[in-house]
Design a protein around this motif. Sequence first.
Motif, PDB file in Angstrom:
ATOM      1  N   GLN A 291       0.831  -1.199   0.000  1.00 35.45           N
ATOM      2  CA  GLN A 291       0.000   0.000   0.000  1.00 35.45           C
ATOM      3  C   GLN A 291       0.869   1.254   0.000  1.00 35.45           C
ATOM      4  N   ALA A 292       1.954   1.236   0.766  1.00 40.83           N
ATOM      5  CA  ALA A 292       2.857   2.390   0.806  1.00 40.83           C
ATOM      6  C   ALA A 292       3.486   2.634  -0.555  1.00 40.83           C
ATOM      7  N   ARG A 293       3.912   1.566  -1.203  1.00 43.15           N
ATOM      8  CA  ARG A 293       4.490   1.724  -2.541  1.00 43.15           C
ATOM      9  C   ARG A 293       3.469   2.288  -3.515  1.00 43.15           C
ATOM     10  N   SER A 294       2.218   1.807  -3.416  1.00 42.50           N
ATOM     11  CA  SER A 294       1.159   2.312  -4.285  1.00 42.50           C
ATOM     12  C   SER A 294       0.901   3.799  -4.045  1.00 42.50           C
ATOM     13  N   ILE A 295       0.932   4.209  -2.777  1.00 38.24           N
ATOM     14  CA  ILE A 295       0.695   5.621  -2.447  1.00 38.24           C
ATOM     15  C   ILE A 295       1.825   6.491  -2.986  1.00 38.24           C
ATOM     16  N   LEU A 296       3.070   6.035  -2.816  1.00 36.75           N
ATOM     17  CA  LEU A 296       4.194   6.803  -3.333  1.00 36.75           C
ATOM     18  C   LEU A 296       4.149   6.884  -4.863  1.00 36.75           C
ATOM     19  N   GLN A 297       3.728   5.786  -5.499  1.00 39.27           N
ATOM     20  CA  GLN A 297       3.604   5.803  -6.953  1.00 39.27           C
ATOM     21  C   GLN A 297       2.551   6.815  -7.385  1.00 39.27           C
ATOM     22  N   SER A 298       1.418   6.846  -6.690  1.00 42.97           N
ATOM     23  CA  SER A 298       0.381   7.829  -6.997  1.00 42.97           C
ATOM     24  C   SER A 298       0.873   9.248  -6.747  1.00 42.97           C
ATOM     25  N   ARG A 299       1.693   9.395  -5.715  1.00 41.14           N
ATOM     26  CA  ARG A 299       2.199  10.720  -5.372  1.00 41.14           C
ATOM     27  C   ARG A 299       3.094  11.273  -6.477  1.00 41.14           C
ATOM     28  N   VAL A 300       4.023  10.460  -6.988  1.00 40.44           N
ATOM     29  CA  VAL A 300       4.911  10.952  -8.040  1.00 40.44           C
ATOM     30  C   VAL A 300       4.168  11.078  -9.367  1.00 40.44           C
ATOM     31  N   ASP A 301       3.166  10.204  -9.595  1.00 37.69           N
ATOM     32  CA  ASP A 301       2.337  10.364 -10.787  1.00 37.69           C
ATOM     33  C   ASP A 301       1.569  11.678 -10.713  1.00 37.69           C
ATOM     34  N   GLY A 302       1.068  11.985  -9.523  1.00 38.12           N
ATOM     35  CA  GLY A 302       0.327  13.223  -9.354  1.00 38.12           C
ATOM     36  C   GLY A 302       1.171  14.454  -9.564  1.00 38.12           C
TER      37      GLY A 302
ATOM     38  N   GLN B 126      -9.748  -3.323  -1.521  1.00 40.52           N
ATOM     39  CA  GLN B 126      -8.805  -2.246  -1.810  1.00 40.52           C
ATOM     40  C   GLN B 126      -9.117  -1.000  -0.974  1.00 40.52           C
ATOM     41  N   LEU B 127     -10.394  -0.619  -0.909  1.00 41.95           N
ATOM     42  CA  LEU B 127     -10.778   0.541  -0.120  1.00 41.95           C
ATOM     43  C   LEU B 127     -10.497   0.306   1.363  1.00 41.95           C
ATOM     44  N   ALA B 128     -10.753  -0.913   1.837  1.00 43.99           N
ATOM     45  CA  ALA B 128     -10.487  -1.233   3.242  1.00 43.99           C
ATOM     46  C   ALA B 128      -8.993  -1.109   3.551  1.00 43.99           C
ATOM     47  N   ASN B 129      -8.153  -1.574   2.629  1.00 46.99           N
ATOM     48  CA  ASN B 129      -6.704  -1.462   2.845  1.00 46.99           C
ATOM     49  C   ASN B 129      -6.264   0.003   2.888  1.00 46.99           C
ATOM     50  N   GLN B 130      -6.856   0.820   2.033  1.00 49.60           N
ATOM     51  CA  GLN B 130      -6.507   2.239   2.032  1.00 49.60           C
ATOM     52  C   GLN B 130      -6.911   2.908   3.340  1.00 49.60           C
ATOM     53  N   LEU B 131      -8.066   2.539   3.857  1.00 48.70           N
ATOM     54  CA  LEU B 131      -8.505   3.107   5.132  1.00 48.70           C
ATOM     55  C   LEU B 131      -7.656   2.587   6.290  1.00 48.70           C
TER      56      LEU B 131
ATOM     57  N   VAL C  58       8.591  12.553  -1.407  1.00 45.34           N
ATOM     58  CA  VAL C  58       8.431  11.150  -1.033  1.00 45.34           C
ATOM     59  C   VAL C  58       8.709  10.852   0.435  1.00 45.34           C
ATOM     60  N   SER C  59       9.272  11.795   1.170  1.00 44.32           N
ATOM     61  CA  SER C  59       9.732  11.456   2.519  1.00 44.32           C
ATOM     62  C   SER C  59       8.684  11.618   3.610  1.00 44.32           C
ATOM     63  N   SER C  60       7.626  12.371   3.365  1.00 47.28           N
ATOM     64  CA  SER C  60       6.633  12.582   4.417  1.00 47.28           C
ATOM     65  C   SER C  60       5.682  11.393   4.518  1.00 47.28           C
ATOM     66  N   THR C  61       5.042  11.260   5.665  1.00 51.01           N
ATOM     67  CA  THR C  61       4.121  10.148   5.908  1.00 51.01           C
ATOM     68  C   THR C  61       2.717  10.498   5.426  1.00 51.01           C
ATOM     69  N   ALA C  62       2.142   9.606   4.658  1.00 50.85           N
ATOM     70  CA  ALA C  62       0.783   9.831   4.168  1.00 50.85           C
ATOM     71  C   ALA C  62      -0.216   9.674   5.303  1.00 50.85           C
ATOM     72  N   GLN C  63      -1.270  10.520   5.283  1.00 48.61           N
ATOM     73  CA  GLN C  63      -2.332  10.441   6.290  1.00 48.61           C
ATOM     74  C   GLN C  63      -3.680  10.519   5.590  1.00 48.61           C
ATOM     75  N   MET C  64      -4.584   9.721   6.065  1.00 46.80           N
ATOM     76  CA  MET C  64      -5.952   9.767   5.543  1.00 46.80           C
ATOM     77  C   MET C  64      -6.684  10.949   6.189  1.00 46.80           C
ATOM     78  N   ARG C  65      -7.393  11.721   5.357  1.00 44.54           N
ATOM     79  CA  ARG C  65      -8.210  12.840   5.825  1.00 44.54           C
ATOM     80  C   ARG C  65      -9.630  12.665   5.273  1.00 44.54           C
ATOM     81  N   PHE C  66     -10.630  13.041   6.073  1.00 46.16           N
ATOM     82  CA  PHE C  66     -12.031  12.991   5.653  1.00 46.16           C
ATOM     83  C   PHE C  66     -12.538  14.425   5.554  1.00 46.16           C
ATOM     84  N   ARG C  67     -12.960  14.836   4.340  1.00 46.02           N
ATOM     85  CA  ARG C  67     -13.355  16.217   4.087  1.00 46.02           C
ATOM     86  C   ARG C  67     -14.682  16.251   3.329  1.00 46.02           C
ATOM     87  N   GLN C  68     -15.484  17.283   3.608  1.00 44.93           N
ATOM     88  CA  GLN C  68     -16.739  17.470   2.894  1.00 44.93           C
ATOM     89  C   GLN C  68     -16.454  18.018   1.500  1.00 44.93           C
ATOM     90  N   VAL C  69     -17.190  17.513   0.506  1.00 51.38           N
ATOM     91  CA  VAL C  69     -17.059  17.988  -0.868  1.00 51.38           C
ATOM     92  C   VAL C  69     -17.816  19.308  -1.008  1.00 51.38           C
TER      93      VAL C  69
END
Length: 855
Positions: free
Chosen positions: A77-88, A311-316, A120-131
């Motif tokens: 999951q961490a590798r996937s997040i970092l991949q998304s981060r550099v893609d972004g 997949q969603l459960a793993n992300q959470l 790439v060095s910071s820790t990813a955190q899940m945030r819940f925000r209103q759209v």
Amino acid sequence: MAPADRRGSRPWRALAVLTVIILIMLVAVTGKDTFRPDAWHRQFRVGLGLDLSSGTQVVLQAQTPNGQPPLAAEMSQARSILQSRVDGAGISGDQVQQQGTSLINVSLPGVGSQQAIALVSSTAQMRFRQVLLYQPGHAKTPAGDASRVDAATMKLFRRLVCTPGKNGTVDSAWQATVGYTQQRAQWDDTGSQIVSCDAAGNKYVLDKAVFKGTDVTAVNAVLLPNSTQWAVEMTLDGAGSQAFGTLTTTQYNDYYPNAGTNEDDAVLDQTAMVLDGNVVSAPQTNTVIPSGQVEITGPSSNPFTQQQATQLANQLKYGALPLSFKQLYATSISAQLGRAALDAGLISGVLGLLLIVAYMFAYYRGLGLVAVGGLVIAALLSYLAVVLLSDYQRFNLELSGIAGLVVAIGITADSFIVFFERLRDEVREGERLRPAVESGWKRARRTILVSDTVSFLAAILLFHFAVSDVQGFAYTLGLTTLIDVAVVFLFTKPMMTLLAGTRFSVSRLARRATSRFGQLGGRLYRGEFSVNFIGRRRIWYAASGVMLVIGLIGLLVRRLNFSVEFRGGALFQFPAPAATSGQISRAMNSAGVGQSTIQQLGLHHTWQVQTQPLTTAQAGAVENALHHVLGIPLGSISPQLVGPTWGGNVTSKAAEALIIFLIVVVLYLSVAFERKMAMAALVALLHDIMITVGVYALVGFQVSPATVIGLLTILGYSLYDTVVVFDKVRENTAGPRSSYGQAANLALNQTLVRSLNTSLTALVPVASILFVGSILLGAGPLNDLSLVLFVGMLSGAYSSIFIATPVLVGMQERWPGNRSTGSISPRASSQSRRSARTSASGRSVLSSTRMPRSR
């Protein structure tokens, strides 16, 4: 007349197979443009690594709160997040790879060190925000309540470009206005509004964070009762339950009834789950949730599958149990330094190839044409293989990979030498040319396969245990070893069979020595001249003992000179033709850096400055000081930041590789030869390791991670010559003889010229890398790797002659296991040996592998 060998009589079949392989590779590379030479230059491109172009490489180590090793799912999951981060971030050609159980290697082409490390060095955190606003990729205007969005965020939203599959790819105007690093900082700011994208290419404005992923206490993917639909059940702690209950009450009462009727309120009942700035999911609130027990389902028209729910459960879960990352290693290569490294690699490759070609022609004369043809075929196959790997596997050729390709020139040349010398042995014994090609091939084939197998095993272990760019060396070394086997079987042997049936002067070239060195080889083989290697083995043991003792004293007194990768610290390389060491020292002092080591490298007026360990901010201050004081462009500075545990990580992996390699080699040689030969080869390997380490301690050569990995590589080369000698020992001791020692000594004399040839052809390419790298680049991984290879190969050449076989004879005399009969002396003439080995039917008595001879 004995029947001809059918495999030897059909060389065109092997050449046809080789031609088909090359054509298939060409078609795979060029595709529909195969028959358009004008388009070939666009197809035959090799992906270059950072050290040959420019960019930054960062190695991160995952750490868990309890100090236990991270789970495989967390790392994935961490590798996937970092991949998304550099893609972004809109970075193309990036690579995010997991190494081992806890390391992630991130390569970012064209990106500076400060930006890459912040990315790439910071820790990813899940945030819940209103759209607040939502705009599908195909829509021209967003839905939601723009009045609740502040002006700065609305400006960013208008400029944001989202691409499907790329979570938040941004345009240049947005990059220039805010910058990706600054926007990243806002993602973890719970009190700020942010703009974001999802994987479908839709973009959002999201309100301040309601609660964080750490407020999630449990997550599970479940199958709904009496249904085929999957859902995600999430449990929140007290603070998360209260905050989410307040939000869902407002959403359900004020916005949910208006969904689909009031455009301004159409999306305000959605809560986005944001991981690392990207919207993972944005479900709609259809009830008040005050208890903290949340059930997330997919749309009624497209419900969750098991895979989507998991997949969603793993992300959470990742948001609830975040991994932190420790930066072990970071290096940035400027475009100028990368170009210099590429030039050095190409020049050393061409120089090594030319030197090998010149030597082949000088020693083998006409047979050199076959060797050169084989080298050209091997080079073509290697190039096409690298191009295909670049196209289909995102393989990038690094400087260490080029070193592996150059060193492989020696491997291919060694195979030719083994076959050619075997052919000359057969002709010296009176064999006619055509049967000599077949019988010489049978004997050489075993030696080549055993030697290449050892080299391939070394490459596999290096690739598995190595970290960072040294894996590129192991990868290309293993690839070219396989190519060497293909070339020898599909080109060299068939060509020799064809030439043996023509009027080409192969017979004269094989029968008669082509130089004084070759004449010496003939005399040694026939026993007309002999060196008593076995009888003087105590002299060789004493010489090795003296070298080992001197090396041990140097190791204890002077110790090894470890590089910055082992001690930890910072290294800066930059071109400054007009600068002086005093000016550079003043620039370092202005940046607040105390003691530093300054030296000039190569011919490109490149400077290297080494300091104590620095933080990313301190390294940035050094770059700015060099820019302002000396006028050096920021893009020309190549910093390297190394944590103190990086070298220990490399060393531990190298030790694991060494132990496993020795075990595998002993087992393999025990099967290929016999147990005593395997143990004697092990003694020679340990001798080479200790000699090389002692030389490094005495001379003060720098020990880097490339040196440690190179030390493992030389073991394969040390075994190559040993295998050549042992194969001849096995052959000489298979039949009647006077004694094991005499037969082994004869084998050493018969293979002496061959061993010197193989050692020379292995050393020449390495010497070219060392020479060119020292002139053009100065200190660096390329020099560290080639230097240890050069020292180790010299030691390996010595041990294969003076240590391995004498130790084998000593073991055989102490624990005899073979019979010792017969009366053939090492100085017997070739005619007497032929009489002894040939029966009335013309079959060999000395060696069961001898081909039937024509009468």
